[in-house]
Design an enzyme around this catalytic site. Structure first.
Site, short mmCIF file in Angstrom:
data_model
loop_
_atom_site.label_atom_id
_atom_site.label_comp_id
_atom_site.label_asym_id
_atom_site.label_seq_id
_atom_site.Cartn_x
_atom_site.Cartn_y
_atom_site.Cartn_z
N ASP A 161 0.83 -1.21 0.00
CA ASP A 161 0.00 0.00 0.00
C ASP A 161 0.86 1.25 0.00
O ASP A 161 0.56 2.24 -0.68
CB ASP A 161 -0.91 0.01 1.23
CG ASP A 161 -2.11 -0.92 1.07
OD1 ASP A 161 -2.33 -1.42 -0.05
OD2 ASP A 161 -2.82 -1.14 2.07
N GLU A 270 -9.76 -0.20 3.64
CA GLU A 270 -9.22 0.93 2.88
C GLU A 270 -7.86 0.54 2.31
O GLU A 270 -7.12 -0.25 2.91
CB GLU A 270 -9.06 2.17 3.77
CG GLU A 270 -10.38 2.75 4.27
CD GLU A 270 -11.19 3.44 3.18
OE1 GLU A 270 -10.67 3.63 2.06
OE2 GLU A 270 -12.36 3.78 3.45
N CYS A 271 -7.52 1.13 1.17
CA CYS A 271 -6.27 0.78 0.49
C CYS A 271 -5.07 1.54 1.03
O CYS A 271 -3.94 1.22 0.71
CB CYS A 271 -6.39 1.07 -1.00
SG CYS A 271 -6.54 2.83 -1.39
N GLY A 272 -5.31 2.55 1.86
CA GLY A 272 -4.19 3.29 2.44
C GLY A 272 -4.25 4.78 2.21
O GLY A 272 -3.84 5.55 3.05
#
Length: 300
Positions: A161, A270-272
């Site tokens: 990420d 969440e992806c980051g």
């Protein structure tokens, strides 16, 4: 994918050259190295949110175009982002002096081909400039895997990420001098997004985040797409509702949350890029300490 409407950036130091734990930024040239272009007090922010909460997304976008300098749209070309792109094009059509909002697209190198195809269709339909940011120092998936190994997304998801999404986005903010950014987040997506406001301050990045369709449901978004014939990802017709990297996205079953297909089976929503920067800075610092400790252990 590069053409005269696309700008690709891969400039920055390597991820190992990270900064302080507090900032989470990788180099002194990052966007915390200068004061934010827009400063809002908590009282001002609350006032704006109260006024914007009941406004139509088109009116929110009209306001933001006038109010915020350095305004961009960050998008992975999901449905909500596509609605925003279409609305902005209609707002520009109302003006004698249109000022299009440029797009920021993070090319992780692991998107579905359908996503890359959609980017081209959007550029052709709306004549919009797309700034593409990839992981630093690489241009292809093969180069990425030569540098970090295969399946980094499985072997070290936090590092993945950071390299593929967090660092490229903060580089985009810095190089483009972004002051405010439009996102596609909605409360109906659930998870950490359940109570987000229309406008919020990302204090660590020094960025104003604007969620113009925050109050819309998936059904409203899809109805707009259909009514206005907005181009969308072909994967949505195959059961996908939220599309990210191919290695972490699956179709959504009937009755499941629209983001249930992202990181299915993982404790992750969440992806980051919407997480706190300090989370990754602390992780990097901890990893560096562990590596130093291993190097200091004498051989048996």
């Amino acid at each position: 994918m590069a053409d005269d409407r696309t700008e690709t950036s891969s400039q920055v130091s390597s991820q190992g050259d990270h900064g302080s734990v507090d900032s989470g930024f990788v180099s002194p040239s990052s966007s915390t190295a200068h004061l934010p272009a827009v400063s809002l007090t908590p009282a001002h922010l609350n006032h704006l949110n109260k006024q914007l909460e009941s406004m139509d997304p088109m009116d929110i976008l009209r306001f933001c175009k006038v109010f915020f300098p350095g305004l961009y749209q960050s998008t992975a070309f999901g449905l909500t982002g596509l609605v925003t792109i279409d609305m902005l094009s209609k707002i520009d059509a109302e003006s004698k002096n249109p000022q299009p909002i440029d797009l920021i697209f993070l090319d992780t190198l692991y998107h579905f081909q359908e996503t890359y195809d959609l980017v081209e269709r959007v550029k052709e339909r709306y004549n919009v400039r797309v700034h593409v940011f990839k992981p630093a120092d690489v241009e292809t998936t093969q180069e990425f895997e030569n540098l970090y190994g295969e399946k980094l997304y499985e072997n070290s998801s936090e590092l993945y990420d950071w390299i593929a999404k967090v660092e490229p986005l903060q580089r985009a903010y810095s190089e483009l001098k972004v002051a405010a950014v439009l996102t596609g987040r909605r409360r109906s997506q659930g998870g950490q997004r359940g109570d987000i406001p229309v406008i919020e301050l990302d204090e660590e990045r020094g960025i104003i985040k604007i969620n113009p369709l925050v109050n819309w449901s998936f059904a409203q978004v899809k109805a707009y797409i259909d009514e206005h014939k907005v181009p969308y990802n072909a994967l949505l017709d195959k059961g996908y509702k939220s599309v990210g990297d191919w290695h972490s996205t699956v179709p959504v079953a009937e009755g499941e949350d629209e983001r249930a297909g992202r990181w299915k089976g993982q404790d992750k929503t969440e992806c980051g890029i919407h997480n706190k920067q300090s989370r990754y800075a602390k992780w990097l610092e901890q990893t560096a300490r562990q590596q130093r400790g291993q190097q200091e252990v004498p051989a048996a």
